[in-house]
Design a protein around this motif. Structure first.
Motif, mmCIF file in Angstrom:
data_model
loop_
_atom_site.group_PDB
_atom_site.id
_atom_site.type_symbol
_atom_site.label_atom_id
_atom_site.label_comp_id
_atom_site.label_asym_id
_atom_site.label_seq_id
_atom_site.Cartn_x
_atom_site.Cartn_y
_atom_site.Cartn_z
ATOM 1 N N LEU A 49 -44.921 -14.951 -15.976
ATOM 2 C CA LEU A 49 -44.234 -13.939 -15.169
ATOM 3 C C LEU A 49 -42.890 -14.458 -14.657
ATOM 4 O O LEU A 49 -41.904 -13.720 -14.648
ATOM 5 C CB LEU A 49 -45.117 -13.513 -14.001
ATOM 6 C CG LEU A 49 -46.262 -12.580 -14.355
ATOM 7 C CD1 LEU A 49 -47.197 -12.420 -13.172
ATOM 8 C CD2 LEU A 49 -45.749 -11.228 -14.810
ATOM 9 N N ASN A 50 -42.837 -15.710 -14.246
ATOM 10 C CA ASN A 50 -41.571 -16.281 -13.776
ATOM 11 C C ASN A 50 -40.534 -16.320 -14.892
ATOM 12 O O ASN A 50 -39.364 -16.017 -14.670
ATOM 13 C CB ASN A 50 -41.789 -17.674 -13.200
ATOM 14 C CG ASN A 50 -42.422 -17.640 -11.834
ATOM 15 O OD1 ASN A 50 -42.280 -16.666 -11.096
ATOM 16 N ND2 ASN A 50 -43.136 -18.688 -11.479
ATOM 17 N N ARG A 51 -40.970 -16.697 -16.107
ATOM 18 C CA ARG A 51 -40.043 -16.697 -17.244
ATOM 19 C C ARG A 51 -39.535 -15.299 -17.523
ATOM 20 O O ARG A 51 -38.351 -15.085 -17.770
ATOM 21 C CB ARG A 51 -40.717 -17.265 -18.490
ATOM 22 C CG ARG A 51 -40.652 -18.763 -18.616
ATOM 23 C CD ARG A 51 -40.994 -19.239 -20.021
ATOM 24 N NE ARG A 51 -42.273 -18.730 -20.492
ATOM 25 C CZ ARG A 51 -43.455 -19.293 -20.261
ATOM 26 N NH1 ARG A 51 -43.535 -20.394 -19.557
ATOM 27 N NH2 ARG A 51 -44.563 -18.756 -20.731
ATOM 28 N N MET A 52 -40.436 -14.323 -17.456
ATOM 29 C CA MET A 52 -40.052 -12.949 -17.709
ATOM 30 C C MET A 52 -39.036 -12.483 -16.666
ATOM 31 O O MET A 52 -38.052 -11.825 -16.997
ATOM 32 C CB MET A 52 -41.293 -12.052 -17.686
ATOM 33 C CG MET A 52 -41.021 -10.620 -18.067
ATOM 34 S SD MET A 52 -42.522 -9.649 -18.253
ATOM 35 C CE MET A 52 -43.116 -9.609 -16.571
ATOM 36 N N MET A 53 -39.262 -12.854 -15.410
ATOM 37 C CA MET A 53 -38.335 -12.452 -14.351
ATOM 38 C C MET A 53 -36.971 -13.120 -14.523
ATOM 39 O O MET A 53 -35.942 -12.500 -14.277
ATOM 40 C CB MET A 53 -38.920 -12.774 -12.987
ATOM 41 C CG MET A 53 -40.064 -11.845 -12.617
ATOM 42 S SD MET A 53 -40.832 -12.235 -11.039
ATOM 43 C CE MET A 53 -39.523 -11.797 -9.903
ATOM 44 N N LYS A 54 -36.955 -14.371 -14.943
ATOM 45 C CA LYS A 54 -35.681 -15.058 -15.161
ATOM 46 C C LYS A 54 -34.905 -14.437 -16.305
ATOM 47 O O LYS A 54 -33.679 -14.327 -16.263
ATOM 48 C CB LYS A 54 -35.912 -16.542 -15.457
ATOM 49 C CG LYS A 54 -36.186 -17.370 -14.251
ATOM 50 C CD LYS A 54 -36.349 -18.824 -14.630
ATOM 51 C CE LYS A 54 -36.694 -19.664 -13.425
ATOM 52 N NZ LYS A 54 -36.925 -21.057 -13.770
#
Length: 96
Positions: A49-54
């Motif tokens: 999820l963090n990668r997707m948000m970045k």
């Protein structure tokens, strides 16, 4: 040709059907998945999820998209908490 059967690394009884996306541990069931380490899979989902948000490009004027992503993270965290409570309840009642 023979197919090689890979045994579950957790229970060592059944053929493994699944692989942990974080550590590549092979397991056969939801019980073995939980036994192998909930933290491992949780970390994988949080990192994803963090990668997707970045990678999500949000313009200053596109606050709606940012709020939607933040709500998705909150919902994910709520679901994790509910799952943990259900597992703890099941374990407390002797269910597996």
């Amino acid at each position: 040709t023979r197919t090689r059967i890979i045994t579950c690394r957790v229970c060592s009884e059944k053929a493994s059907k699944y692989t942990c996306p974080k550590c590549n541990c092979r397991y056969c069931s939801a019980d073995c998945y939980r036994a192998h380490g909930e933290k491992c899979v949780t970390e994988f989902h949080v990192e994803s999820l963090n990668r997707m948000m970045k990678n999500e490009k949000v313009d200053d004027g596109d606050e709606k998209k940012k709020r939607e992503m933040e709500e998705m993270m909150r919902e994910y965290e709520r679901q994790l908490e509910m799952d943990e409570r259900e597992i703890a309840f099941a374990e407390g009642n002797g269910a597996s």
